[in-house]
Scaffold this motif. Structure first.
Motif, PDB file in Angstrom:
ATOM      1  N   ASP A 269     -41.394   9.553   3.265  1.00 19.34           N
ATOM      2  CA  ASP A 269     -42.301   9.443   1.777  1.00 19.34           C
ATOM      3  C   ASP A 269     -42.249   7.877   1.591  1.00 19.34           C
ATOM      4  N   ARG A 270     -43.511   7.450   0.858  1.00 28.03           N
ATOM      5  CA  ARG A 270     -43.525   6.126   0.541  1.00 28.03           C
ATOM      6  C   ARG A 270     -42.515   5.871  -0.772  1.00 28.03           C
ATOM      7  N   SER A 271     -42.017   6.736  -1.292  1.00 25.12           N
ATOM      8  CA  SER A 271     -40.884   6.611  -2.618  1.00 25.12           C
ATOM      9  C   SER A 271     -39.786   6.240  -1.801  1.00 25.12           C
ATOM     10  N   ASN A 273     -37.404   3.365   0.039  1.00 24.28           N
ATOM     11  CA  ASN A 273     -37.750   2.017   0.320  1.00 24.28           C
ATOM     12  C   ASN A 273     -37.166   1.789   1.812  1.00 24.28           C
ATOM     13  N   GLY A 306     -37.399  11.990   2.022  1.00 19.20           N
ATOM     14  CA  GLY A 306     -37.826  11.654   0.550  1.00 19.20           C
ATOM     15  C   GLY A 306     -37.041  12.002  -0.596  1.00 19.20           C
ATOM     16  N   HIS A 307     -37.639  12.157  -1.655  1.00 17.95           N
ATOM     17  CA  HIS A 307     -36.657  12.255  -3.023  1.00 17.95           C
ATOM     18  C   HIS A 307     -37.037  13.577  -3.414  1.00 17.95           C
ATOM     19  N   GLY A 311     -34.521  12.805  -8.307  1.00 21.33           N
ATOM     20  CA  GLY A 311     -34.019  11.451  -7.553  1.00 21.33           C
ATOM     21  C   GLY A 311     -33.467  11.417  -6.472  1.00 21.33           C
TER      22      GLY A 311
END
Length: 367
Positions: A269-271, A273, A306-307, A311
């Protein structure tokens, strides 16, 4: 439980061995004979003194091995002996000091205090009843409890030092065990995938050796590179410095799956880093891929990073293999332990359509 009471109770469990200070203190019983230096004793005084000294030693030496009610009994016996010696012109009140020290061998603080207080009341009442001067009995009433307190304090200190030594040894053993378990987990996680990849590539190189020697050579070069990386990781694990990158593990997973002829579908996922590192989740990924290659019999493996809604970093490894019941070996057990220590969790879902491994760990956790 108060330290004082704990010390007494634990001492009783070790049969309450005699204390060195209680043997050394026997020298003070000679105070009884001091009046005889200025005035020679009568024969009856001499006889009573000798018999009294023998009786005192017999009672006191047995009392040094007593605890609980027996200690109170011996303390009362010594006090009675001192009162019995009062007519024979000796410092009979010295026996009260020894009675107080014996009373400290009782188990509970309340019993010790009540016994010593009772002894002092009896001594004072007896002395006043017989019209003895205050200088005869007051010093004993003061020094008896003080001597008892000193001996008790020394015993507590010795016990607490012994307790601390035992505790330090237990902590050392627990630390050594924990370190051995950490090294075992790290070596299993680090070597499992590397050795699996070496075995798969070696089989592939063997098949290519005649049909495509150049491809076989490339596979052998990859084997050498994997072996060198594994050696370096083992050294880091033994030094406790294992810090592998999730991004690197994703690349290794793609290479390992490809070598095993398993199609890899990796999604990040883009979330997440790209430079983010998480050794705990990276090692979980490595163990998951190793299990897919070794046991799943799969043709496809999906990896998703991903998250979740809270979070936390989320890793999913699913395959289209045989599925079925999962018997957790040392690898999965070590993974669950590592994730739990980092505040994360591990779930394994197995069915007819394959198996899914789901690992969650807070961002930034360390192994």
């Amino acid at each position: 439980m108060p330290v004082w009471r704990r010390a007494v109770t634990n001492s009783s469990r070790r049969k309450n061995p005699p204390r060195a200070a209680e043997f050394v203190g026997l020298v003070y019983v000679l105070i009884y004979f001091i009046p005889w230096l200025s005035a020679p004793p009568l024969p009856v005084d001499l006889a009573a003194g000798i018999v009294g000294l023998a009786a005192f030693l017999a009672i006191y030496l047995r009392a040094l091995h007593a605890t609980g009610r027996a200690a109170v009994f011996y303390a009362v016996g010594l006090e009675a002996l001192g009162l019995a010696l009062s007519p024979f012109h000796g410092v009979w009140t010295i026996i009260n000091v020894y009675a107080c020290t014996v009373a400290t061998r009782a188990l509970s603080r309340r019993t010790v205090i009540l016994t010593i207080a009772g002894l002092q009341i009896v001594l004072a009442g007896f002395a006043m009843l017989l019209d003895h001067g205050w200088f005869v009995w007051v010093p004993s009433v003061i020094f008896g409890p003080l001597a008892a307190f000193g001996i008790r304090l020394r015993a507590e200190l010795q016990h607490d030092n012994s307790f601390l030594r035992d505790t330090q040894e237990q902590v050392r053993q627990v630390a050594e065990k924990g370190e051995r378990e950490r090294i075992a987990r790290d070596l299993h996680d680090l070597l499992g995938q590397s050795l699996t990849l070496v075995a798969v590539k070696a089989e592939l190189a063997s098949r290519l050796s005649e049909a495509d020697p150049l491809a076989a050579k490339r596979e052998m070069d990859d084997i050498a590179q994997v072996a060198r990386e594994a050696l370096g990781e083992v050294r880091e694990a033994l030094r406790g410095m294992t810090q592998t990158s999730l991004r690197v593990e994703l690349q290794r997973a793609r290479m390992a799956l490809s070598a095993a002829s398993i199609r890899a579908e990796i999604k990040t996922d883009r979330s997440v880093n790209a430079s983010q590192t998480d050794a705990v989740l990276a090692l979980a990924l490595r163990e998951g891929i190793t299990n897919v290659i070794r046991h799943a019999g799969a043709t496809r493996c999906r990896i998703h990073v991903g998250h979740d809604d809270q979070g936390a970093l989320r890793l999913s490894v699913s395959d289209d293999g045989r599925g079925g019941p999962i018997n957790e070996g040392s690898g999965l057990t070590g993974m669950r332990t590592r994730l739990s220590a980092a505040g994360g969790s591990l779930q394994i879902r197995a069915g007819k359509e394959g198996t899914e491994l789901l690992a969650l760990v807070p961002v930034g956790s360390k192994p």
